[in-house]
Write an enzyme that holds these catalytic residues in place. Sequence first.
Site, PDB file in Angstrom:
ATOM      1  CE1 TYR A   1     -13.103  -7.558   1.873  1.00 12.21           C
ATOM      2  CE2 TYR A   1     -11.497  -9.044   1.098  1.00 12.21           C
ATOM      3  CZ  TYR A   1     -11.654  -7.870   1.903  1.00 12.21           C
ATOM      4  OH  TYR A   1     -11.038  -7.431   2.603  1.00 12.21           O
TER       5      TYR A   1
ATOM      6  NE  ARG B   1      -4.241  -1.525   0.402  1.00 14.33           N
ATOM      7  CZ  ARG B   1      -5.459  -1.323   0.981  1.00 14.33           C
ATOM      8  NH1 ARG B   1      -5.947  -0.270   1.663  1.00 14.33           N
ATOM      9  NH2 ARG B   1      -6.443  -2.482   0.912  1.00 14.33           N
TER      10      ARG B   1
ATOM     11  CG  ASP C   1      -9.003  -3.265  -4.382  1.00 21.70           C
ATOM     12  OD1 ASP C   1      -8.098  -2.664  -3.452  1.00 21.70           O
ATOM     13  OD2 ASP C   1      -9.705  -3.928  -3.997  1.00 21.70           O
TER      14      ASP C   1
ATOM     15  NE  ARG D   1     -10.456   7.109  -3.329  1.00 24.88           N
ATOM     16  CZ  ARG D   1     -12.024   7.409  -3.624  1.00 24.88           C
ATOM     17  NH1 ARG D   1     -12.222   8.374  -4.021  1.00 24.88           N
ATOM     18  NH2 ARG D   1     -12.643   6.722  -2.867  1.00 24.88           N
TER      19      ARG D   1
ATOM     20  NE  ARG E   1      -7.347   5.541   2.214  1.00 26.30           N
ATOM     21  CZ  ARG E   1      -8.168   4.229   2.934  1.00 26.30           C
ATOM     22  NH1 ARG E   1      -9.338   4.533   3.386  1.00 26.30           N
ATOM     23  NH2 ARG E   1      -7.744   3.112   3.250  1.00 26.30           N
TER      24      ARG E   1
END
Length: 350
Positions: free
Chosen positions: A157, A31, A81, A44, A35
Amino acid sequence: MSQHESQHPKKAFLRALSGECLSPPPFWLMRQAGRYLPEYRQVRAGCNGFLDLCYTPEKATEVTLQPLRRYGFDAAILFSDILVIPDALGQPVAFKEGEGPKLNPIRDAAGLAKLSKDGLKTHLAPVFETVSRLSKAIPETTALIGFAGAPWTVATYMVEGAGSKEFVETKKLAYSQPNVFKALIDLLVDATGDYLITQIDHGAEVIQLFDSWAGVLPEEEFSKWVIEPTRQLVERIKAERPGIPVIGFPRGAGALLLPFVERTGVDAVSLDTSVPLAWAAKNIQPKVTVQGNLDPVMLIAGGEALDRAIDHVLETLGKGPFIFNLGHGILPSTPPENVARLADRVKGRV
Ligand code: CP3
């Protein structure tokens, strides 16, 4: 290229993956784009949702390059992702602000029958375009990592329809209807294999498989749903694109790390934060290159604690084939200057 160079590729990251012990070791961080960087938040903010960023090659390329400019990592990881696979199979994924991913859950054979990999390559064409752009844009000493979620983690998921703590729905399906669950895993092995081979054909030089929820399964089920699908993917990549190294990341595998390494055929394994360093040096490093495993929260803590933790990882794993990384992804509240400190310390500058 001379004979000597072709036997020893000049990218440090690839040399470590082929078993060389390098000092200082190559490094990158899971990562590493995201952010915690103001320049990421700026890109973003101009996107219509997170997946829009993943599917816009110009922007995905830019955010992949941002952390390389700041910290000079030895590898770039494609910005995308793991959940683009269900999205491409016909199970749309939405990322709700502050809530994580949401999907319409698949819990039986009828739900499974609605999925198809027919549109996969078209749907994921923008991701392949990002890989091509990156392969031209990164510095020549930097390696390009392509990736996918491992089938088990992606399946959690798809079955839960969101993130989970207990994985009750996924485990219930796997335990009580193993044939239905196996059909889902088989579809994921097939689709993920196509996806990774195509990433390689667009310039990915290394593949990492993220199995973030590997650690929640009992031994026998770990073997069926973590080891076996990973083994099949590694086998296919080795058969169809020989020479491309594969890094496994069975997070939380604990004592099952050893059978994972022995049976999947991965070239390297990414160690989560809980793996004891001396144990890994003794038992894992003689078999494969290891990557890891600084606690991402150390990067938030900073200061003396960070320096000591970095040194401990370097001292314990630095004597064998090793890639410095975290034990899981960078957290959004990480101060960018602590990442700069880490980069300087790993490279022996401070
Ligand atoms: O490492 C990188 O820099 C490359 C990009 C990357 C992302 N996700 C970007 C991302 C990679 C390799 C991933 C993998 C991923 N995605 C995993 C496996 C690794 C792990 O962390 O365990 C998992 C489980 C996912 C699924 C996922 N994606 C979740 C659960 C979430 C929401 C939680 C969160 O962190 O917000 C995401 C979103 C996501 N993926 C973000 C980023 C930068 C944040 C989204 C945003 O900017 O709004």
